[in-house]
Design an enzyme around this catalytic site. Structure first.
Site, PDB file in Angstrom:
ATOM      1  N   TYR A  59       0.816  -1.219   0.000  1.00 19.72           N
ATOM      2  CA  TYR A  59       0.000   0.000   0.000  1.00 19.72           C
ATOM      3  C   TYR A  59       0.848   1.267   0.000  1.00 19.72           C
ATOM      4  O   TYR A  59       0.403   2.316  -0.481  1.00 19.72           O
ATOM      5  CB  TYR A  59      -1.047  -0.038   1.130  1.00 19.72           C
ATOM      6  CG  TYR A  59      -2.180  -0.931   0.691  1.00 19.72           C
ATOM      7  CD1 TYR A  59      -3.126  -0.468  -0.219  1.00 19.72           C
ATOM      8  CD2 TYR A  59      -2.227  -2.260   1.064  1.00 19.72           C
ATOM      9  CE1 TYR A  59      -4.112  -1.302  -0.709  1.00 19.72           C
ATOM     10  CE2 TYR A  59      -3.218  -3.113   0.572  1.00 19.72           C
ATOM     11  CZ  TYR A  59      -4.147  -2.616  -0.311  1.00 19.72           C
ATOM     12  OH  TYR A  59      -5.110  -3.442  -0.819  1.00 19.72           O
ATOM     13  N   ARG A  62       1.401   1.785  -3.591  1.00 18.13           N
ATOM     14  CA  ARG A  62       0.187   2.311  -4.241  1.00 18.13           C
ATOM     15  C   ARG A  62      -0.024   3.775  -3.861  1.00 18.13           C
ATOM     16  O   ARG A  62      -0.482   4.572  -4.689  1.00 18.13           O
ATOM     17  CB  ARG A  62      -1.025   1.458  -3.869  1.00 18.13           C
ATOM     18  CG  ARG A  62      -0.922   0.041  -4.455  1.00 18.13           C
ATOM     19  CD  ARG A  62      -2.209  -0.719  -4.348  1.00 18.13           C
ATOM     20  NE  ARG A  62      -3.259  -0.160  -5.198  1.00 18.13           N
ATOM     21  CZ  ARG A  62      -4.526  -0.548  -5.181  1.00 18.13           C
ATOM     22  NH1 ARG A  62      -4.893  -1.507  -4.364  1.00 18.13           N
ATOM     23  NH2 ARG A  62      -5.413   0.001  -5.972  1.00 18.13           N
ATOM     24  N   HIS A 112     -14.852   0.558  -2.368  1.00 17.11           N
ATOM     25  CA  HIS A 112     -13.721  -0.296  -1.974  1.00 17.11           C
ATOM     26  C   HIS A 112     -12.730   0.436  -1.075  1.00 17.11           C
ATOM     27  O   HIS A 112     -11.597  -0.023  -0.918  1.00 17.11           O
ATOM     28  CB  HIS A 112     -13.006  -0.840  -3.218  1.00 17.11           C
ATOM     29  CG  HIS A 112     -13.824  -1.869  -3.951  1.00 17.11           C
ATOM     30  ND1 HIS A 112     -13.531  -2.324  -5.202  1.00 17.11           N
ATOM     31  CD2 HIS A 112     -14.948  -2.543  -3.567  1.00 17.11           C
ATOM     32  CE1 HIS A 112     -14.429  -3.228  -5.586  1.00 17.11           C
ATOM     33  NE2 HIS A 112     -15.302  -3.367  -4.614  1.00 17.11           N
TER      34      HIS A 112
HETATM   35  P1  NAD Z   1      -9.613  -4.307 -13.470  1.00 15.63           P
HETATM   36  O1  NAD Z   1      -8.154  -4.037 -13.233  1.00 15.63           O
HETATM   37  O2  NAD Z   1     -10.137  -5.674 -13.240  1.00 15.63           O
HETATM   38  O3  NAD Z   1     -10.009  -3.927 -14.977  1.00 15.63           O
HETATM   39  C1  NAD Z   1      -9.679  -2.686 -15.522  1.00 15.63           C
HETATM   40  C2  NAD Z   1     -10.550  -2.429 -16.717  1.00 15.63           C
HETATM   41  O4  NAD Z   1     -10.215  -1.140 -17.205  1.00 15.63           O
HETATM   42  C3  NAD Z   1     -10.330  -3.417 -17.871  1.00 15.63           C
HETATM   43  O5  NAD Z   1     -11.586  -3.904 -18.285  1.00 15.63           O
HETATM   44  C4  NAD Z   1      -9.687  -2.568 -18.965  1.00 15.63           C
HETATM   45  O6  NAD Z   1     -10.128  -2.913 -20.261  1.00 15.63           O
HETATM   46  C5  NAD Z   1     -10.185  -1.181 -18.609  1.00 15.63           C
HETATM   47  N1  NAD Z   1      -9.331  -0.087 -19.075  1.00 15.63           N
HETATM   48  C6  NAD Z   1      -7.978  -0.085 -19.279  1.00 15.63           C
HETATM   49  N2  NAD Z   1      -7.597   1.126 -19.734  1.00 15.63           N
HETATM   50  C7  NAD Z   1      -8.721   1.896 -19.824  1.00 15.63           C
HETATM   51  C8  NAD Z   1      -8.980   3.223 -20.237  1.00 15.63           C
HETATM   52  N3  NAD Z   1      -7.997   4.040 -20.666  1.00 15.63           N
HETATM   53  N4  NAD Z   1     -10.256   3.687 -20.210  1.00 15.63           N
HETATM   54  C9  NAD Z   1     -11.272   2.877 -19.784  1.00 15.63           C
HETATM   55  N5  NAD Z   1     -11.078   1.607 -19.384  1.00 15.63           N
HETATM   56  C10 NAD Z   1      -9.819   1.120 -19.398  1.00 15.63           C
HETATM   57  O7  NAD Z   1     -10.369  -3.210 -12.626  1.00 15.63           O
HETATM   58  P2  NAD Z   1     -11.739  -3.254 -11.857  1.00 15.63           P
HETATM   59  O8  NAD Z   1     -12.800  -3.881 -12.685  1.00 15.63           O
HETATM   60  O9  NAD Z   1     -11.937  -1.850 -11.381  1.00 15.63           O
HETATM   61  O10 NAD Z   1     -11.491  -4.251 -10.603  1.00 15.63           O
HETATM   62  C11 NAD Z   1     -10.265  -4.439  -9.901  1.00 15.63           C
HETATM   63  C12 NAD Z   1     -10.264  -3.954  -8.447  1.00 15.63           C
HETATM   64  O11 NAD Z   1      -9.008  -3.316  -8.134  1.00 15.63           O
HETATM   65  C13 NAD Z   1     -11.262  -2.868  -8.171  1.00 15.63           C
HETATM   66  O12 NAD Z   1     -11.574  -2.821  -6.835  1.00 15.63           O
HETATM   67  C14 NAD Z   1     -10.434  -1.660  -8.568  1.00 15.63           C
HETATM   68  O13 NAD Z   1     -10.969  -0.450  -8.286  1.00 15.63           O
HETATM   69  C15 NAD Z   1      -9.142  -1.946  -7.856  1.00 15.63           C
HETATM   70  N6  NAD Z   1      -8.046  -1.121  -8.417  1.00 15.63           N
HETATM   71  C16 NAD Z   1      -8.137   0.231  -8.223  1.00 15.63           C
HETATM   72  C17 NAD Z   1      -7.177   1.066  -8.762  1.00 15.63           C
HETATM   73  C18 NAD Z   1      -7.312   2.550  -8.501  1.00 15.63           C
HETATM   74  O14 NAD Z   1      -7.818   2.944  -7.451  1.00 15.63           O
HETATM   75  N7  NAD Z   1      -6.922   3.413  -9.453  1.00 15.63           N
HETATM   76  C19 NAD Z   1      -6.124   0.530  -9.539  1.00 15.63           C
HETATM   77  C20 NAD Z   1      -6.058  -0.874  -9.707  1.00 15.63           C
HETATM   78  C21 NAD Z   1      -7.043  -1.691  -9.151  1.00 15.63           C
END
Ligand code: NAD
Length: 233
Positions: A59, A62, A112
């Site tokens: 974390y 992150r 989340h």
């Molecule tokens: P995921 O990682 O499973 O999937 C990400 C999705 O984003 C994919 O379907 C991909 O095609 C799409 N994607 C990639 N680039 C993109 C763009 N430029 N525009 C739009 N879409 C795009 O993510 P999830 O479904 O959110 O689930 C994973 C878990 O991990 C969730 O809880 C998520 O929020 C968390 N997570 C959060 C962060 C963050 O806070 N930024 C980062 C990584 C994972």
């Protein structure tokens, strides 16, 4: 451009993809691995019990990545939409970064959790702002009660936050839009099926999500390029 009538209520669900263009990798993008650990192995209550140091290192990484990121045009388009629609927009994010808030969204539900908050793993103390990062060797931060301070994140196997509010807003929406979420992580992956027949449903992302069959429309493209046109500038 998306047609929104004065009586429409929009539910927008965002996932990791909405922050990808800001430089925050999605879990799928990094192959679901961090230093050869599966993400589940560093983001679960079992991981916290087994090795809280490894969890805080993950974390901390992150927090550093998210602290350096800036909102992209997708976050900005959603903030502008809130300014126009007010309470008729419900923005629910699975993301733990604060890029929606940085872009100007005021009413974001983080189902989340939030990367820049922590809480005690023992007492009922409310989650608090916490931006500290840790590098070995370090001590696990402690609460006044003696409990250990953990990230305010919904880990694998834990129940997401504010679900009552989320389900109540799902019942009321007439347009449901999901952006940048793979349609794999529950319960968010089932939201679209829940509003079928009641709301127009749209997905925005560069590839079809696993639950694509449940959407009326899939707009294929990156969120930062698609949303400003779709939602109006
Ligand atoms: P995921 O990682 O499973 O999937 C990400 C999705 O984003 C994919 O379907 C991909 O095609 C799409 N994607 C990639 N680039 C993109 C763009 N430029 N525009 C739009 N879409 C795009 O993510 P999830 O479904 O959110 O689930 C994973 C878990 O991990 C969730 O809880 C998520 O929020 C968390 N997570 C959060 C962060 C963050 O806070 N930024 C980062 C990584 C994972």
């Amino acid at each position: 451009m998306l047609a929104v009538s004065p009586t429409d209520r929009l539910f927008v669900l965002t996932g990791a993809g909405v922050s990808a263009e800001s430089g925050i990798p999605t879990f799928r993008g990094v192959g679901g691995l961090w230093r050869n650990h599966r993400i589940e192995e560093v983001a679960s209550p079992e991981a916290w019990r087994r090795n809280p140091y490894l969890v805080w290192e993950f974390y901390s990484m992150r927090r550093r990545v998210a602290a350096a990121a800036k909102p992209n045009p997708a976050h900005c388009a959603l903030a502008q939409l809130e300014a126009r629609l007010g309470k008729r927009l419900f923005l629910c994010t699975q993301n733990v970064d604060n890029l929606h808030e940085q872009a100007g969204s005021n009413r974001v539900v983080h189902m989340h959790g939030e990367l820049f908050k922590s809480r005690c793993d023992s007492c009922e103390r409310r989650p608090f702002e916490h931006t500290e990062t840790f590098e070995p060797p370090f001590e696990i931060p402690r609460c006044e009660c003696g409990g250990r301070i953990r990230p305010h994140i919904c880990w694998f196997g834990e129940v997401p936050f504010e679900l009552d509010r989320v389900f109540s807003e799902l019942e009321k929406c007439t347009i449901f839009m999901a952006v940048g979420t793979s349609g794999v992580v529950e319960p968010a992956a089932s939201f679209v099926a829940q509003v079928a027949g009641q709301a127009k449903t749209i997905y925005v992302g560069p590839e079809e999500p696993r639950n694509a069959h449940s959407f009326d429309e899939c707009c294929v493209g990156e969120a930062g390029k698609m949303l400003p046109d779709l939602l109006g500038r």
